[in-house]
Design an enzyme around this catalytic site. Structure first.
Site, mmCIF file in Angstrom:
data_model
loop_
_atom_site.group_PDB
_atom_site.id
_atom_site.type_symbol
_atom_site.label_atom_id
_atom_site.label_comp_id
_atom_site.label_asym_id
_atom_site.label_seq_id
_atom_site.Cartn_x
_atom_site.Cartn_y
_atom_site.Cartn_z
ATOM 1 N N SER A 97 31.928 34.673 68.232
ATOM 2 C CA SER A 97 31.447 36.000 67.909
ATOM 3 C C SER A 97 30.152 36.313 68.661
ATOM 4 C CB SER A 97 31.290 36.128 66.393
ATOM 5 O OG SER A 97 31.151 37.465 65.995
ATOM 6 N N ASP A 227 41.919 40.330 64.406
ATOM 7 C CA ASP A 227 40.469 40.268 64.255
ATOM 8 C C ASP A 227 39.963 41.643 63.826
ATOM 9 O OD1 ASP A 227 37.662 40.146 64.670
ATOM 10 O OD2 ASP A 227 37.923 38.572 66.163
ATOM 11 N N HIS A 256 39.104 36.984 62.428
ATOM 12 C CA HIS A 256 37.871 36.714 63.162
ATOM 13 C C HIS A 256 37.370 35.301 62.899
ATOM 14 C CE1 HIS A 256 34.246 37.788 65.323
ATOM 15 N NE2 HIS A 256 33.502 37.399 64.305
#
Length: 276
Positions: A97, A227, A256
């Site tokens: 991320s 995601d 995610h």
């Protein structure tokens, strides 16, 4: 475990486990978490004989709750200070991320010999926010909403995110883990509200296009198609196209936080890439 002090006096906390002569793997966590989010990967790669390192980004976890430096250039400089302090050579840098953005910025600027490979997992590059050059991005109002929710009630916001979209726990049939949700909350609340607030701009508005074009080391891009935090279509495939030596692996229906929800699958794929 130890700390390294950066040029502006910030103390960066890090874990450093495993043989010092083994190939190092450096893990870069997502927002608003800490090195603890990599537990499943640290233990796995430690068991495979690697030297594993994970740090808390400034303002996050056990690092200094600094007043400044909550943007990607400083994040990357902090990583450079850590890798210099530990004199890491031929390291594999894996970022999730926001950590994927940090890896991208660091690897694009790293000293020769420091980096062997890179991995971007559910990562924010090339750029998240919608702009004329990135029409598929998320509207700025989405990130304004994050900031408003954080400022209004950070403790509740940091429950809502893991309970819902982060791990896909809002999907029908999802196997919800209260322990995972509580651990996400615990990590988030360890950090500083100012750092988390400013980091929203860093992860959403930083354009990594030129960084991605600059990177020459083999780079694996991993992204789940479900995601809900960093939408697949505007992230993984675009990053892989910009990389000189990049490869995309997609995971149908994965969320995610797939490094946690599907750790066994992801760990095996990461190990295969490291060993190539």
């Amino acid at each position: 475990m130890g700390t390294v002090t950066t040029s502006d006096g910030t103390s960066i906390f890090y874990k450093d486990w495993g043989p010092r002569d083994a190939q190092p793997i450096v893990f870069h966590h997502g927002w608003p978490l800490s090195a603890d989010d990599w537990d499943a990967q640290l233990l796995y790669f430690l068991g495979e004989g690697y030297r594993v390192i994970a740090h808390d980004r400034r303002g996050h976890g056990r690092s200094t709750q600094s007043a400044t430096g909550h943007e990607m250039d400083t994040y990357a400089a902090d990583v450079a200070a850590l890798t210099d302090e530990l004199d890491l050579r031929d390291a594999v840098h894996i970022g999730h991320s926001t950590g994927g953005g940090e890896v991208t910025r660091y690897v694009a600027r790293a000293k020769p010999g420091r980096v062997a490979k890179a991995v971007l997992v559910s990562a924010v590059p090339p750029i998240m926010v919608k702009t004329p050059a990135n029409p598929g991005g998320l509207p700025i109002e989405v990130f304004d909403g994050f900031r408003a929710a954080l400022a209004a009630n950070r403790a509740q916001f940091f429950r809502d995110v893991p309970e819902g979209p982060f791990y896909g726990y809002n999907r029908p049939g999802a196997e919800v883990s209260e322990g995972v949700i509580a651990n996400w909350w615990r990590q988030g609340m360890m950090g500083a509200a100012n750092a988390h607030y400013e980091c929203i701009k860093a992860f959403s508005e930083t354009d990594f296009t030129e960084d991605l074009k600059t990177i020459t080391v083999p780079t694996l891009v991993l992204h789940g198609t479900d995601d809900q935090i960093v939408p697949y279509e505007d992230a993984g495939p675009l990053s892989a196209e910009l990389l000189q030596n990049g490869r995309l692996k997609s995971y149908d229906g994965y969320p995610h936080g797939m490094l946690t929800t599907h750790a066994q699958v992801l760990n095996a794929d990461l190990l295969a890439f490291v060993k190539e």
